[in-house]
Design a protein around this motif. Sequence first.
Motif, PDB file in Angstrom:
ATOM      1  N   HIS A  50      20.511   7.042 -63.725  1.00  0.00           N
ATOM      2  CA  HIS A  50      19.635   6.456 -62.725  1.00  0.00           C
ATOM      3  C   HIS A  50      20.344   6.406 -61.362  1.00  0.00           C
ATOM      4  O   HIS A  50      19.710   6.604 -60.319  1.00  0.00           O
ATOM      5  CB  HIS A  50      19.200   5.050 -63.162  1.00  0.00           C
ATOM      6  N   GLU A  51      21.642   6.181 -61.375  1.00  0.00           N
ATOM      7  CA  GLU A  51      22.414   6.157 -60.132  1.00  0.00           C
ATOM      8  C   GLU A  51      22.374   7.516 -59.445  1.00  0.00           C
ATOM      9  O   GLU A  51      22.277   7.599 -58.217  1.00  0.00           O
ATOM     10  CB  GLU A  51      23.863   5.729 -60.399  1.00  0.00           C
ATOM     11  N   ASP A  52      22.446   8.609 -60.247  1.00  0.00           N
ATOM     12  CA  ASP A  52      22.350   9.951 -59.681  1.00  0.00           C
ATOM     13  C   ASP A  52      20.975  10.162 -59.053  1.00  0.00           C
ATOM     14  O   ASP A  52      20.853  10.754 -57.979  1.00  0.00           O
ATOM     15  CB  ASP A  52      22.593  11.021 -60.750  1.00  0.00           C
ATOM     16  N   PHE A  53      19.945   9.666 -59.714  1.00  0.00           N
ATOM     17  CA  PHE A  53      18.589   9.764 -59.178  1.00  0.00           C
ATOM     18  C   PHE A  53      18.491   9.031 -57.839  1.00  0.00           C
ATOM     19  O   PHE A  53      17.966   9.564 -56.862  1.00  0.00           O
ATOM     20  CB  PHE A  53      17.581   9.197 -60.178  1.00  0.00           C
ATOM     21  N   LEU A  54      19.010   7.812 -57.780  1.00  0.00           N
ATOM     22  CA  LEU A  54      18.956   7.044 -56.536  1.00  0.00           C
ATOM     23  C   LEU A  54      19.710   7.757 -55.415  1.00  0.00           C
ATOM     24  O   LEU A  54      19.255   7.799 -54.264  1.00  0.00           O
ATOM     25  CB  LEU A  54      19.518   5.641 -56.749  1.00  0.00           C
ATOM     26  N   ARG A  55      20.839   8.341 -55.753  1.00  0.00           N
ATOM     27  CA  ARG A  55      21.624   9.077 -54.756  1.00  0.00           C
ATOM     28  C   ARG A  55      20.862  10.315 -54.283  1.00  0.00           C
ATOM     29  O   ARG A  55      20.834  10.628 -53.092  1.00  0.00           O
ATOM     30  CB  ARG A  55      22.988   9.465 -55.336  1.00  0.00           C
ATOM     31  N   ALA A  56      20.198  11.013 -55.204  1.00  0.00           N
ATOM     32  CA  ALA A  56      19.388  12.177 -54.828  1.00  0.00           C
ATOM     33  C   ALA A  56      18.242  11.769 -53.911  1.00  0.00           C
ATOM     34  O   ALA A  56      17.948  12.459 -52.927  1.00  0.00           O
ATOM     35  CB  ALA A  56      18.850  12.871 -56.077  1.00  0.00           C
ATOM     36  N   MET A  57      17.605  10.646 -54.221  1.00  0.00           N
ATOM     37  CA  MET A  57      16.505  10.156 -53.401  1.00  0.00           C
ATOM     38  C   MET A  57      16.973   9.813 -51.985  1.00  0.00           C
ATOM     39  O   MET A  57      16.218   9.949 -51.029  1.00  0.00           O
ATOM     40  CB  MET A  57      15.858   8.925 -54.038  1.00  0.00           C
ATOM     41  N   GLU A  58      18.214   9.382 -51.864  1.00  0.00           N
ATOM     42  CA  GLU A  58      18.753   9.005 -50.562  1.00  0.00           C
ATOM     43  C   GLU A  58      19.326  10.203 -49.810  1.00  0.00           C
ATOM     44  O   GLU A  58      19.149  10.342 -48.594  1.00  0.00           O
ATOM     45  CB  GLU A  58      19.857   7.963 -50.762  1.00  0.00           C
ATOM     46  N   GLN A  59      19.994  11.086 -50.525  1.00  0.00           N
ATOM     47  CA  GLN A  59      20.797  12.129 -49.895  1.00  0.00           C
ATOM     48  C   GLN A  59      20.056  13.447 -49.659  1.00  0.00           C
ATOM     49  O   GLN A  59      20.341  14.132 -48.679  1.00  0.00           O
ATOM     50  CB  GLN A  59      22.005  12.378 -50.806  1.00  0.00           C
ATOM     51  N   LEU A  60      19.131  13.836 -50.523  1.00  0.00           N
ATOM     52  CA  LEU A  60      18.565  15.177 -50.445  1.00  0.00           C
ATOM     53  C   LEU A  60      17.334  15.366 -49.564  1.00  0.00           C
ATOM     54  O   LEU A  60      17.135  16.465 -49.036  1.00  0.00           O
ATOM     55  CB  LEU A  60      18.272  15.696 -51.862  1.00  0.00           C
ATOM     56  N   PRO A  61      16.473  14.368 -49.389  1.00  0.00           N
ATOM     57  CA  PRO A  61      15.298  14.611 -48.536  1.00  0.00           C
ATOM     58  C   PRO A  61      15.705  15.054 -47.130  1.00  0.00           C
ATOM     59  O   PRO A  61      16.637  14.502 -46.531  1.00  0.00           O
ATOM     60  CB  PRO A  61      14.585  13.259 -48.496  1.00  0.00           C
ATOM     61  N   GLY A  62      15.004  16.082 -46.636  1.00  0.00           N
ATOM     62  CA  GLY A  62      15.277  16.580 -45.292  1.00  0.00           C
ATOM     63  C   GLY A  62      16.338  17.655 -45.219  1.00  0.00           C
ATOM     64  O   GLY A  62      16.594  18.196 -44.145  1.00  0.00           O
ATOM     65  N   THR A  63      16.976  17.974 -46.336  1.00  0.00           N
ATOM     66  CA  THR A  63      17.983  19.035 -46.324  1.00  0.00           C
ATOM     67  C   THR A  63      17.296  20.392 -46.458  1.00  0.00           C
ATOM     68  O   THR A  63      16.142  20.487 -46.861  1.00  0.00           O
ATOM     69  CB  THR A  63      19.013  18.855 -47.457  1.00  0.00           C
ATOM     70  N   ARG A  64      18.027  21.449 -46.105  1.00  0.00           N
ATOM     71  CA  ARG A  64      17.489  22.812 -46.177  1.00  0.00           C
ATOM     72  C   ARG A  64      18.356  23.661 -47.084  1.00  0.00           C
ATOM     73  O   ARG A  64      19.547  23.418 -47.227  1.00  0.00           O
ATOM     74  CB  ARG A  64      17.462  23.440 -44.790  1.00  0.00           C
ATOM     75  N   PHE A  65      17.742  24.670 -47.667  1.00  0.00           N
ATOM     76  CA  PHE A  65      18.475  25.656 -48.449  1.00  0.00           C
ATOM     77  C   PHE A  65      19.123  26.629 -47.481  1.00  0.00           C
ATOM     78  O   PHE A  65      18.435  27.311 -46.718  1.00  0.00           O
ATOM     79  CB  PHE A  65      17.536  26.402 -49.407  1.00  0.00           C
ATOM     80  N   GLN A  66      20.444  26.684 -47.478  1.00  0.00           N
ATOM     81  CA  GLN A  66      21.168  27.586 -46.596  1.00  0.00           C
ATOM     82  C   GLN A  66      21.010  29.022 -47.083  1.00  0.00           C
ATOM     83  O   GLN A  66      20.845  29.270 -48.269  1.00  0.00           O
ATOM     84  CB  GLN A  66      22.652  27.205 -46.551  1.00  0.00           C
ATOM     85  N   GLY A  67      21.054  29.957 -46.165  1.00  0.00           N
ATOM     86  CA  GLY A  67      20.972  31.368 -46.522  1.00  0.00           C
ATOM     87  C   GLY A  67      19.556  31.867 -46.738  1.00  0.00           C
ATOM     88  O   GLY A  67      19.362  32.962 -47.246  1.00  0.00           O
ATOM     89  N   THR A  68      18.561  31.063 -46.386  1.00  0.00           N
ATOM     90  CA  THR A  68      17.176  31.516 -46.489  1.00  0.00           C
ATOM     91  C   THR A  68      16.553  31.491 -45.095  1.00  0.00           C
ATOM     92  O   THR A  68      17.064  30.844 -44.185  1.00  0.00           O
ATOM     93  CB  THR A  68      16.339  30.606 -47.415  1.00  0.00           C
ATOM     94  N   CYS A  69      15.458  32.178 -44.958  1.00  0.00           N
ATOM     95  CA  CYS A  69      14.732  32.187 -43.680  1.00  0.00           C
ATOM     96  C   CYS A  69      13.796  30.995 -43.567  1.00  0.00           C
ATOM     97  O   CYS A  69      13.190  30.780 -42.529  1.00  0.00           O
ATOM     98  CB  CYS A  69      13.915  33.473 -43.564  1.00  0.00           C
ATOM     99  N   SER A  70      13.678  30.235 -44.624  1.00  0.00           N
ATOM    100  CA  SER A  70      12.724  29.136 -44.661  1.00  0.00           C
ATOM    101  C   SER A  70      13.187  27.955 -43.814  1.00  0.00           C
ATOM    102  O   SER A  70      14.352  27.561 -43.845  1.00  0.00           O
ATOM    103  CB  SER A  70      12.528  28.662 -46.100  1.00  0.00           C
ATOM    104  N   ALA A  71      12.248  27.394 -43.080  1.00  0.00           N
ATOM    105  CA  ALA A  71      12.524  26.191 -42.295  1.00  0.00           C
ATOM    106  C   ALA A  71      12.117  24.933 -43.053  1.00  0.00           C
ATOM    107  O   ALA A  71      12.212  23.831 -42.533  1.00  0.00           O
ATOM    108  CB  ALA A  71      11.784  26.255 -40.963  1.00  0.00           C
ATOM    109  N   LYS A  72      11.668  25.101 -44.298  1.00  0.00           N
ATOM    110  CA  LYS A  72      11.237  23.963 -45.105  1.00  0.00           C
ATOM    111  C   LYS A  72      12.400  23.003 -45.328  1.00  0.00           C
ATOM    112  O   LYS A  72      13.534  23.427 -45.532  1.00  0.00           O
ATOM    113  CB  LYS A  72      10.740  24.417 -46.471  1.00  0.00           C
ATOM    114  N   THR A  73      12.094  21.713 -45.332  1.00  0.00           N
ATOM    115  CA  THR A  73      13.094  20.719 -45.707  1.00  0.00           C
ATOM    116  C   THR A  73      12.658  20.099 -47.035  1.00  0.00           C
ATOM    117  O   THR A  73      11.468  19.927 -47.300  1.00  0.00           O
ATOM    118  CB  THR A  73      13.247  19.616 -44.643  1.00  0.00           C
ATOM    119  N   THR A  74      13.625  19.787 -47.841  1.00  0.00           N
ATOM    120  CA  THR A  74      13.328  19.312 -49.189  1.00  0.00           C
ATOM    121  C   THR A  74      12.746  17.909 -49.190  1.00  0.00           C
ATOM    122  O   THR A  74      13.006  17.107 -48.299  1.00  0.00           O
ATOM    123  CB  THR A  74      14.593  19.305 -50.064  1.00  0.00           C
ATOM    124  N   LYS A  75      11.954  17.671 -50.218  1.00  0.00           N
ATOM    125  CA  LYS A  75      11.425  16.338 -50.504  1.00  0.00           C
ATOM    126  C   LYS A  75      11.782  16.037 -51.947  1.00  0.00           C
ATOM    127  O   LYS A  75      11.801  16.933 -52.793  1.00  0.00           O
ATOM    128  CB  LYS A  75       9.912  16.314 -50.325  1.00  0.00           C
TER     129      LYS A  75
END
Length: 95
Positions: A50-75
């Motif tokens: 559950h701690e990993d889940f909470l950290r993912a919820m805090e840390q990953l939103p708004g990040t991008r996949f490097q090396g792609t042409c996509s401007a999408k940010t993760t949710k």
Amino acid sequence: RNIPNRCRRAEIAVFLDTHGFAGRYNGILVPSDKLTQRNRGYAFVSLLSHEDFLRAMEQLPGTRFQGTCSAKTTKVSPATQQFDAGAFDDDFPEA
């Protein structure tokens, strides 16, 4: 959500690993479109705690996949059902 549709399971694993989740998940499910064989823009990740889940919820939103042409940010959002990390490997081809 908002995963570039050309990303494969291995690229999602690299994304997670580079954001500090190496060894903190035991499965990645990437549903793909049967016609195009590309992912549907989202994946399910089975985190170990559950701690990993909470950290993912805090840390990953708004990040991008490097090396792609996509401007999408993760949710990131919780799944409504739990899944067995290895149960779907045959049902969903490597996307």
